[in-house]
Design a protein around this motif. Structure first.
Motif, PDB file in Angstrom:
ATOM      1  N   ALA A  44      -2.132 -38.396 -14.331  1.00 31.67           N
ATOM      2  CA  ALA A  44      -3.262 -38.707 -13.451  1.00 31.67           C
ATOM      3  C   ALA A  44      -3.261 -40.192 -13.134  1.00 31.67           C
ATOM      4  N   ARG A  45      -3.552 -40.523 -11.903  1.00 29.39           N
ATOM      5  CA  ARG A  45      -3.659 -41.914 -11.484  1.00 29.39           C
ATOM      6  C   ARG A  45      -5.128 -42.320 -11.430  1.00 29.39           C
ATOM      7  N   VAL A  46      -5.407 -43.500 -11.951  1.00 28.45           N
ATOM      8  CA  VAL A  46      -6.736 -44.112 -11.843  1.00 28.45           C
ATOM      9  C   VAL A  46      -6.546 -45.404 -11.061  1.00 28.45           C
ATOM     10  N   GLY A  47      -7.312 -45.593 -10.003  1.00 29.98           N
ATOM     11  CA  GLY A  47      -7.077 -46.708  -9.097  1.00 29.98           C
ATOM     12  C   GLY A  47      -8.045 -47.858  -9.271  1.00 29.98           C
ATOM     13  N   TYR A  48      -7.527 -49.066  -9.021  1.00 30.25           N
ATOM     14  CA  TYR A  48      -8.360 -50.271  -9.057  1.00 30.25           C
ATOM     15  C   TYR A  48      -8.102 -51.098  -7.803  1.00 30.25           C
ATOM     16  N   ALA A  49      -9.187 -51.621  -7.219  1.00 33.80           N
ATOM     17  CA  ALA A  49      -9.086 -52.477  -6.035  1.00 33.80           C
ATOM     18  C   ALA A  49      -9.992 -53.695  -6.245  1.00 33.80           C
ATOM     19  N   ILE A 104      -1.758 -43.240 -15.212  1.00 41.57           N
ATOM     20  CA  ILE A 104      -1.128 -44.349 -14.503  1.00 41.57           C
ATOM     21  C   ILE A 104      -2.229 -45.232 -13.925  1.00 41.57           C
ATOM     22  N   PHE A 105      -2.353 -46.439 -14.457  1.00 40.45           N
ATOM     23  CA  PHE A 105      -3.291 -47.437 -13.933  1.00 40.45           C
ATOM     24  C   PHE A 105      -2.665 -47.962 -12.636  1.00 40.45           C
ATOM     25  N   THR A 106      -3.319 -47.730 -11.495  1.00 40.75           N
ATOM     26  CA  THR A 106      -2.679 -47.949 -10.200  1.00 40.75           C
ATOM     27  C   THR A 106      -3.386 -48.997  -9.356  1.00 40.75           C
TER      28      THR A 106
END
Length: 235
Positions: A44-49, A104-106
Motif C-alpha cells: 500500500a502507498r501512503v502519500g505526502y505532499a 511505501i511512503f510516497t
C-alpha cells in the motif's frame, strides 16, 4: 475526494511528546496492522505532499499521488512549510503514523519530503526499521540497499544545497539592490507569504513562538513582531 490536510488545524499529539525530530519519529514508529480492505500481498502507498506557502495549491501533487495508486484518504498535505526542517509538520507526522510494515511512503519529489540531510536520514532510518519502503514517483527504494541509500542520501544533499543556495542568492540580490539604491528603509526579514503563514499557524495554536523562530532561522523578537504587529507591516 477527501485528502487529509493539516492546513488550518492543529494536529493532535500525545501527552508529553518531545519536540525533537528523532523522538517524533519514534512516536510514529509503532507497528500497525493493515486495514481490512487492503488486498493481501499488495504494498500500500501512503502519500505526502508539501506546499511552501499557504497560497500554493497541492492539486498537482495530489493528482500525481493518485495516479501512482495512493488512495485519496491516505494523502496528507502540509501547507506553509519551507521543508528545511521537519518540526511541527502535522501532515508529515500523520503520514509517518499511518505507514506500516510493507507500505511505501510516497512523494512526488524528494524536496517535498525534506530539504535537510539530517532530518531525511533520521526519518528514512526510522521507516526502514519498520519495514517501510520509500517511493519517489513510480520508483521504490529500500534504505537498507546500498545503492538505494546512496541515491537517497545524494538527493538529500542536493535538496539541502539548493535550499541554502536559494537563501544565499536572496541575500546577495537584496544586498545588490540596496547598493543600487533600489531598497530603501528597513526591509522585512521574511517574505509576506511566510509572515502570513506564521500568523495563521500561531493563531491556530499549531506551534510555539520559539519553534517558529527556529524553523525560519530568525530571532524570537522577529516572530513576536510579525505576530503582534500590523498584518501588512514589514518585520
Amino acid at each position: 475526494m477527501e485528502v487529509r490536510d493539516s492546513f488550518g488545524s492543529r494536529t493532535p499529539s500525545p501527552a508529553g511528546r518531545p519536540s525533537h525530530l528523532a523522538r517524533e519519529v519514534r512516536w510514529c514508529s509503532v507497528r500497525r496492522s493493515p486495514p481490512e480492505h487492503q488486498p493481501p500481498g499488495q504494498p500500500a502507498r501512503v502519500g505526502y505532499a508539501r506546499c511552501s506557502t499557504d497560497e500554493q495549491d497541492g492539486t498537482i501533487q495530489t493528482g500525481q499521488l493518485l495516479a501512482l495508486g495512493v488512495s485519496a484518504d491516505r494523502i496528507y498535505i502540509d501547507r506553509g512549510f519551507s521543508g528545511t526542517t521537519c518540526r511541527n509538520r502535522g501532515g508529515l507526522y500523520q503520514t509517518l503514523a499511518t505507514v506500516w510494515d510493507g507500505n511505501i511512503f510516497t512523494v512526488t519529489k524528494f524536496d517535498r519530503f525534506a530539504r535537510n540531510m539530517a532530518d531525511a536520514n533520521d526519518i528514512l532510518t526510522g521507516l526502514s526499521g519498520r519495514g517501510v519502503l520509500f517511493g519517489l514517483g513510480a520508483s521504490v527504494y529500500d534504505w537498507n540497499d546500498p545503492f538505494g541509500r546512496l541515491f537517497l542520501q545524494t538527493l538529500a544533499m542536493v535538496a539541502e544545497y539548493e535550499a541554502n543556495l536559494g537563501h544565499l542568492r536572496t541575500r546577495e540580490g537584496m544586498a545588490q539592490a540596496k547598493k543600487n539604491g533600489k531598497l530603501k528603509g528597513k526591509q522585512p526579514k521574511l517574505p509576506e507569504p511566510a509572515r502570513r503563514s506564521i500568523r495563521r499557524r500561531h493563531a491556530g495554536g499549531e506551534v510555539s513562538l520559539a519553534d517558529l523562530a527556529t524553523e525560519y532561522s530568525v530571532g524570537r523578537s522577529t516572530i513576536h513582531r510579525i505576530i503582534h504587529g500590523p498584518a501588512d507591516g514589514h518585520t
